[in-house]
Scaffold this motif. Structure first.
Motif, PDB file in Angstrom:
ATOM      1  N   LYS A 168       1.464  -1.073  -0.133  1.00  0.00           N
ATOM      2  CA  LYS A 168      -0.347  -0.213  -0.090  1.00  0.00           C
ATOM      3  C   LYS A 168       1.437   1.284  -0.405  1.00  0.00           C
ATOM      4  O   LYS A 168       0.129   2.269  -0.902  1.00  0.00           O
ATOM      5  CB  LYS A 168      -1.253   0.331   1.353  1.00  0.00           C
ATOM      6  CG  LYS A 168      -2.544   0.730   1.122  1.00  0.00           C
ATOM      7  CD  LYS A 168      -3.229   0.416  -0.009  1.00  0.00           C
ATOM      8  CE  LYS A 168      -3.356  -1.047  -0.823  1.00  0.00           C
ATOM      9  NZ  LYS A 168      -3.750  -1.393  -1.870  1.00  0.00           N
ATOM     10  N   GLY A 169       2.540   0.850   0.660  1.00  0.00           N
ATOM     11  CA  GLY A 169       3.138   2.392   0.458  1.00  0.00           C
ATOM     12  C   GLY A 169       3.363   2.808  -0.458  1.00  0.00           C
ATOM     13  O   GLY A 169       3.777   3.780  -1.326  1.00  0.00           O
ATOM     14  N   LEU A 170       3.739   1.457  -1.536  1.00  0.00           N
ATOM     15  CA  LEU A 170       4.377   2.421  -2.956  1.00  0.00           C
ATOM     16  C   LEU A 170       3.074   2.180  -3.750  1.00  0.00           C
ATOM     17  O   LEU A 170       3.610   3.319  -4.252  1.00  0.00           O
ATOM     18  CB  LEU A 170       4.636   0.365  -3.328  1.00  0.00           C
ATOM     19  CG  LEU A 170       5.871  -0.596  -2.778  1.00  0.00           C
ATOM     20  CD1 LEU A 170       6.141  -1.697  -3.145  1.00  0.00           C
ATOM     21  CD2 LEU A 170       7.363   0.457  -2.849  1.00  0.00           C
ATOM     22  N   GLU A 171       1.376   1.328  -3.307  1.00  0.00           N
ATOM     23  CA  GLU A 171       0.741   2.199  -4.131  1.00  0.00           C
ATOM     24  C   GLU A 171       0.659   3.622  -4.034  1.00  0.00           C
ATOM     25  O   GLU A 171       0.174   4.592  -4.827  1.00  0.00           O
ATOM     26  CB  GLU A 171      -0.636   1.457  -4.177  1.00  0.00           C
ATOM     27  CG  GLU A 171      -0.277   0.142  -4.556  1.00  0.00           C
ATOM     28  CD  GLU A 171      -0.953  -0.767  -3.996  1.00  0.00           C
ATOM     29  OE1 GLU A 171      -2.228  -0.045  -3.400  1.00  0.00           O
ATOM     30  OE2 GLU A 171      -1.556  -2.440  -4.144  1.00  0.00           O
ATOM     31  N   GLY A 223       3.892   5.293   6.033  1.00  0.00           N
ATOM     32  CA  GLY A 223       4.562   6.426   6.807  1.00  0.00           C
ATOM     33  C   GLY A 223       5.277   6.290   6.267  1.00  0.00           C
ATOM     34  O   GLY A 223       5.700   7.677   5.235  1.00  0.00           O
ATOM     35  N   LEU A 224       5.893   5.296   5.869  1.00  0.00           N
ATOM     36  CA  LEU A 224       7.977   5.366   5.272  1.00  0.00           C
ATOM     37  C   LEU A 224       8.007   5.907   4.071  1.00  0.00           C
ATOM     38  O   LEU A 224       9.025   6.305   3.671  1.00  0.00           O
ATOM     39  CB  LEU A 224       8.450   4.499   5.952  1.00  0.00           C
ATOM     40  CG  LEU A 224       9.819   3.807   5.307  1.00  0.00           C
ATOM     41  CD1 LEU A 224      10.671   4.752   6.383  1.00  0.00           C
ATOM     42  CD2 LEU A 224       9.989   2.832   6.392  1.00  0.00           C
ATOM     43  N   ALA A 225       6.628   5.158   3.256  1.00  0.00           N
ATOM     44  CA  ALA A 225       7.109   5.867   1.914  1.00  0.00           C
ATOM     45  C   ALA A 225       6.710   6.685   1.598  1.00  0.00           C
ATOM     46  O   ALA A 225       6.973   7.223   0.832  1.00  0.00           O
ATOM     47  CB  ALA A 225       5.313   3.529   1.461  1.00  0.00           C
ATOM     48  N   ARG A 226       5.675   7.350   2.032  1.00  0.00           N
ATOM     49  CA  ARG A 226       5.345   8.458   1.718  1.00  0.00           C
ATOM     50  C   ARG A 226       6.801   9.445   2.501  1.00  0.00           C
ATOM     51  O   ARG A 226       7.136  10.718   1.533  1.00  0.00           O
ATOM     52  CB  ARG A 226       4.613   9.673   3.044  1.00  0.00           C
ATOM     53  CG  ARG A 226       2.480   8.833   3.119  1.00  0.00           C
ATOM     54  CD  ARG A 226       2.209   9.951   3.947  1.00  0.00           C
ATOM     55  NE  ARG A 226       0.600   8.363   3.839  1.00  0.00           N
ATOM     56  CZ  ARG A 226      -0.276   8.946   2.983  1.00  0.00           C
ATOM     57  NH1 ARG A 226      -0.091   9.790   1.575  1.00  0.00           N
ATOM     58  NH2 ARG A 226      -1.553   8.577   3.007  1.00  0.00           N
TER      59      ARG A 226
END
Length: 417
Positions: free
Chosen positions: A240-243, A331-334
């Motif tokens: 989801k972070g990647l998305e 959060g880390l992906a953002r």
């Protein structure tokens, strides 16, 4: 919004809308997306024709069967060692006197096919190795049906520099949903994007309750049948972070206007909220046939590409806020998406290594994100405005993989001490 002329994926802008039957190149043909795309093509021979296929090389019998069914001109495998087995499998499939398709092999084979003569390239390869084919397809002027989210995430500026407005059509179910919902309004009227998440097999568990989950539990997704890497990514919500990063790059919407909401039934694949308060949701039963059909056929819809709801049967649709403490991946992906440059490549590469370590029993479940976070932190912050090259991405990935392996091995040794 930015001052870019148009987002990479825009349902209002049609790129290369040739009439008649579309010639397709399918990359990753023996994987989940590839096999479902081929099923769609075989059911719609009046709409699509496949000219070439590529695969990693581990399932040569299936690749040969696909090549024969579709009568393709060329097949490619990333593993040169698979050529002998592929050629033998092709001979078993083709009749006496039938010419065999051309065989390409090696790490550049998929990129060669991506640049070949066709209307649409479906990039269904898993992992950041899909970057080179993505760039090759865009440079050659092909419409790109993109299921390989990693290539956009790790090579964002490179992809944006090559892609013409509307040249990319997303195949991820969430981004295909956003693509369709965005068709209902003007881009200036979009307030935010809402990306839905099933919550994976561990929805509702605390971080403490996730400490001892097993490989088998993490691979038991409640909704989707997927490969092991993407299934673990769904369990950690890394997917989801990647998305979220992908949505930012595809639709040119700032990160603070992209929200994630947990929807266990996976009926609503994503939503667009407009400035007048209206929210448009795209919904189907969980099935990738619809998103694949959008990627290959847009702006036309392919009849019966996916099942529809039975509205005479009662059902419950639930939505929950994301637990950011138990699942810090979004959060880390953002954060890495905001940093840009090589940070997303480091995030993705470190995660792939940690997933492998978890599947091998060398890292606990919570250790996946703990290790990825440590690798991202050590990588540091790229200098603003630093240009990005393919070599930069590959170098960052190589470092991130090595560092993730080191930290995973250290964690394993400490646990056994």
């Amino acid at each position: 919004m930015s001052d870019s002329p148009a987002p990479l994926a825009d349902p209002h802008l049609l790129f290369d809308t040739a009439d008649g039957r579309r010639d397709l190149v399918i990359l990753g043909s023996t994987g989940s997306i590839g096999t479902q795309a081929i099923d769609l093509v075989l059911r719609n021979p009046d709409r699509f024709r496949v000219t070439a296929l590529s695969a990693a090389g581990g399932r040569t019998a299936l690749l040969a069967e696909q090549a024969h069914l579709l009568r393709v001109n060329t097949v490619a495998v990333a593993d040169p060692g698979a050529v002998g087995g592929l050629r033998e499998a092709l001979r078993e499939r083709y009749g006496a006197g039938e010419p065999l398709p051309e065989i390409l092999a090696g790490p550049d084979a998929a990129a060669t096919l991506a640049a070949s003569e066709c209307h649409t390239v479906l990039n269904g390869i898993t992992g950041s190795i899909g970057l080179a084919p993505t760039l090759a397809a865009l440079k050659a002027g092909r419409t790109l049906a993109l299921a390989n989210k990693e290539s956009l995430i790790v090579g964002g500026p490179l992809v944006k520099a090559l892609a013409a407005p509307g040249q990319i059509i997303p195949v991820d179910s969430e981004h295909a949903a956003l693509f369709q919902a965005l068709a209902a309004g003007k881009r200036a009227d979009v307030r935010k994007l809402v990306v839905t998440a099933s919550g994976g097999p561990f929805r509702g568990r605390t971080r403490e309750e996730l400490a001892d989950v097993t490989r088998e539990q993490a691979l038991s997704h409640p909704t989707w049948a997927m490969g092991p890497v993407i299934t673990i990514n769904s369990a950690t919500l890394v997917n989801k972070g990647l998305e979220v990063i992908e949505a930012h790059l595809l639709y040119d919407i700032p990160f603070d206007r992209i929200e994630v909401v947990v929807h266990p039934q996976s009926y609503v694949h994503s939503m667009v909220e407009f400035t007048d308060g209206s929210t448009l949701a795209q919904a189907t039963p969980p099935d990738m046939g619809g998103p694949i059909a959008i990627g290959l056929g847009w702006p036309e819809r392919v009849p019966d590409a996916a099942p529809a709801f039975d509205w005479s049967t009662a059902s419950t649709w639930e939505f929950f806020p994301l637990d950011t403490e138990a699942f810090p991946s979004v959060g880390l992906a953002r954060h890495v998406g905001t940093l840009g440059s090589t940070a997303p490549a480091v995030f993705n590469a470190a995660n792939e290594e940690c997933v492998d370590a978890f599947l091998a029993g060398q890292l606990p479940f919570n250790g996946i994100m703990d290790t990825v976070t440590a690798v991202v932190s050590e990588h540091g912050t790229p200098a603003p405005g630093t240009p990005l090259s393919v070599a930069d991405v590959l170098e960052a990935e190589t470092w991130a993989r090595a560092r993730a392996r080191e930290l995973s091995a250290k964690a394993t040794a400490e646990a056994r001490a």
